[in-house]
Design a protein around this motif. Structure first.
Motif, PDB file in Angstrom:
ATOM      1  N   UNK A 181       0.815  -1.222   0.000  1.00 57.40           N
ATOM      2  CA  UNK A 181       0.000   0.000   0.000  1.00 57.40           C
ATOM      3  C   UNK A 181       0.852   1.277   0.000  1.00 57.40           C
ATOM      4  N   UNK A 182       1.633   1.465  -1.049  1.00 59.01           N
ATOM      5  CA  UNK A 182       2.558   2.596  -1.086  1.00 59.01           C
ATOM      6  C   UNK A 182       1.936   3.860  -1.675  1.00 59.01           C
ATOM      7  N   UNK A 183       1.047   3.706  -2.620  1.00 56.63           N
ATOM      8  CA  UNK A 183       0.399   4.841  -3.264  1.00 56.63           C
ATOM      9  C   UNK A 183      -1.069   4.874  -2.855  1.00 56.63           C
ATOM     10  N   UNK A 184      -1.712   6.009  -3.074  1.00 52.98           N
ATOM     11  CA  UNK A 184      -3.114   6.187  -2.693  1.00 52.98           C
ATOM     12  C   UNK A 184      -3.962   6.590  -3.890  1.00 52.98           C
ATOM     13  N   UNK A 185      -5.214   6.174  -3.855  1.00 49.79           N
ATOM     14  CA  UNK A 185      -6.202   6.554  -4.857  1.00 49.79           C
ATOM     15  C   UNK A 185      -7.255   7.412  -4.177  1.00 49.79           C
ATOM     16  N   UNK A 186      -7.586   8.534  -4.792  1.00 45.37           N
ATOM     17  CA  UNK A 186      -8.641   9.412  -4.277  1.00 45.37           C
ATOM     18  C   UNK A 186      -9.487   9.892  -5.455  1.00 45.37           C
ATOM     19  N   UNK A 187     -10.675  10.354  -5.138  1.00 39.50           N
ATOM     20  CA  UNK A 187     -11.517  10.923  -6.191  1.00 39.50           C
ATOM     21  C   UNK A 187     -10.934  12.256  -6.644  1.00 39.50           C
ATOM     22  N   UNK A 188     -10.829  12.450  -7.939  1.00 42.96           N
ATOM     23  CA  UNK A 188     -10.536  13.766  -8.491  1.00 42.96           C
ATOM     24  C   UNK A 188     -11.873  14.471  -8.681  1.00 42.96           C
ATOM     25  N   UNK A 189     -12.728  13.847  -9.461  1.00 48.14           N
ATOM     26  CA  UNK A 189     -14.104  14.316  -9.621  1.00 48.14           C
ATOM     27  C   UNK A 189     -14.971  13.104  -9.316  1.00 48.14           C
ATOM     28  N   UNK A 190     -15.688  13.177  -8.193  1.00 52.38           N
ATOM     29  CA  UNK A 190     -16.418  12.013  -7.709  1.00 52.38           C
ATOM     30  C   UNK A 190     -17.257  11.373  -8.796  1.00 52.38           C
ATOM     31  N   UNK A 191     -17.089  10.078  -8.917  1.00 49.14           N
ATOM     32  CA  UNK A 191     -17.806   9.204  -9.829  1.00 49.14           C
ATOM     33  C   UNK A 191     -17.389   9.361 -11.293  1.00 49.14           C
ATOM     34  N   UNK A 192     -16.403  10.221 -11.570  1.00 48.54           N
ATOM     35  CA  UNK A 192     -15.953  10.401 -12.951  1.00 48.54           C
ATOM     36  C   UNK A 192     -14.476  10.134 -13.154  1.00 48.54           C
ATOM     37  N   UNK A 193     -13.645  10.540 -12.182  1.00 48.88           N
ATOM     38  CA  UNK A 193     -12.209  10.307 -12.333  1.00 48.88           C
ATOM     39  C   UNK A 193     -11.529  10.157 -10.976  1.00 48.88           C
ATOM     40  N   UNK A 226     -17.147   5.658 -19.882  1.00 51.67           N
ATOM     41  CA  UNK A 226     -18.271   6.440 -20.396  1.00 51.67           C
ATOM     42  C   UNK A 226     -19.189   6.717 -19.219  1.00 51.67           C
ATOM     43  N   UNK A 227     -20.026   7.694 -19.356  1.00 52.68           N
ATOM     44  CA  UNK A 227     -20.962   8.051 -18.289  1.00 52.68           C
ATOM     45  C   UNK A 227     -20.223   8.289 -16.967  1.00 52.68           C
ATOM     46  N   UNK A 228     -20.491   7.441 -15.988  1.00 55.16           N
ATOM     47  CA  UNK A 228     -19.856   7.552 -14.676  1.00 55.16           C
ATOM     48  C   UNK A 228     -19.471   6.159 -14.212  1.00 55.16           C
ATOM     49  N   UNK A 229     -18.585   6.107 -13.224  1.00 55.49           N
ATOM     50  CA  UNK A 229     -18.188   4.800 -12.697  1.00 55.49           C
ATOM     51  C   UNK A 229     -19.400   4.038 -12.171  1.00 55.49           C
ATOM     52  N   UNK A 230     -20.290   4.720 -11.434  1.00 55.37           N
ATOM     53  CA  UNK A 230     -21.424   4.003 -10.843  1.00 55.37           C
ATOM     54  C   UNK A 230     -22.384   3.485 -11.904  1.00 55.37           C
ATOM     55  N   UNK A 265     -24.110  -1.391 -14.995  1.00 54.77           N
ATOM     56  CA  UNK A 265     -24.294  -2.044 -16.292  1.00 54.77           C
ATOM     57  C   UNK A 265     -23.392  -3.275 -16.451  1.00 54.77           C
ATOM     58  N   UNK A 266     -22.127  -3.157 -16.030  1.00 53.58           N
ATOM     59  CA  UNK A 266     -21.176  -4.249 -16.217  1.00 53.58           C
ATOM     60  C   UNK A 266     -19.985  -4.079 -15.279  1.00 53.58           C
ATOM     61  N   UNK A 267     -20.102  -4.579 -14.055  1.00 53.10           N
ATOM     62  CA  UNK A 267     -19.032  -4.397 -13.069  1.00 53.10           C
ATOM     63  C   UNK A 267     -17.689  -4.975 -13.496  1.00 53.10           C
ATOM     64  N   UNK A 268     -17.695  -6.099 -14.190  1.00 50.18           N
ATOM     65  CA  UNK A 268     -16.430  -6.726 -14.604  1.00 50.18           C
ATOM     66  C   UNK A 268     -15.668  -5.809 -15.559  1.00 50.18           C
ATOM     67  N   UNK A 269     -16.370  -5.135 -16.443  1.00 49.85           N
ATOM     68  CA  UNK A 269     -15.725  -4.210 -17.374  1.00 49.85           C
ATOM     69  C   UNK A 269     -15.110  -3.029 -16.637  1.00 49.85           C
ATOM     70  N   UNK A 270     -15.791  -2.534 -15.618  1.00 46.76           N
ATOM     71  CA  UNK A 270     -15.253  -1.425 -14.822  1.00 46.76           C
ATOM     72  C   UNK A 270     -13.959  -1.862 -14.135  1.00 46.76           C
ATOM     73  N   UNK A 271     -13.964  -3.024 -13.525  1.00 46.16           N
ATOM     74  CA  UNK A 271     -12.778  -3.503 -12.807  1.00 46.16           C
ATOM     75  C   UNK A 271     -11.629  -3.761 -13.781  1.00 46.16           C
ATOM     76  N   UNK A 272     -11.933  -4.319 -14.947  1.00 47.47           N
ATOM     77  CA  UNK A 272     -10.893  -4.517 -15.974  1.00 47.47           C
ATOM     78  C   UNK A 272     -10.309  -3.192 -16.431  1.00 47.47           C
ATOM     79  N   UNK A 273     -11.171  -2.204 -16.631  1.00 48.04           N
ATOM     80  CA  UNK A 273     -10.704  -0.884 -17.050  1.00 48.04           C
ATOM     81  C   UNK A 273      -9.838  -0.236 -15.971  1.00 48.04           C
TER      82      UNK A 273
END
Length: 110
Positions: free
Chosen positions: A51-63, A81-85, A90-98
């Protein structure tokens, strides 16, 4: 049993039910957004073998923005496309792969 990080909509529903039983007020949208953030962090931790780096929202639900150990921005991850949520519904596996594809590129280029 506690679901640590939901990876599909069935697990989101289980997490909602678990939170309700614990008296935690939440919504499907909140659980999905947290799942996206947590999955991204898990992928990042795996890529760096810790856990060396951190992930945070830049623009919630978009980046998302990724910070290195010195708290310097090293990259961003965007919804395809659209938003993460919406994409997760629509397709959680595609989001995780992306997430995985984008995070792996950032780690390799850092």
């Amino acid at each position: 049993m506690s679901i640590l990080v939901p990876t599909n909509m069935n697990e989101v529903a289980e997490k909602l039910n678990e939170d309700k039983n614990r008296g935690i007020e939440t919504t499907e949208e909140i659980v999905i957004k947290q799942a996206v953030l947590d999955n991204a962090q898990d992928i990042l931790n795996g890529a760096l073998e810790g856990p060396y780096w951190k992930v945070k929202w830049r623009k919630e639900d978009e980046s998302l923005v990724i910070y290195d150990i010195m708290n310097q921005e090293v990259g961003t991850v965007s919804a395809t496309e659209n938003s993460f949520s919406k994409n997760f519904k629509d397709n959680p596996a595609t989001v995780i792969r992306s997430l995985d594809d984008q995070i792996q590129k950032i780690v390799k280029n850092a």
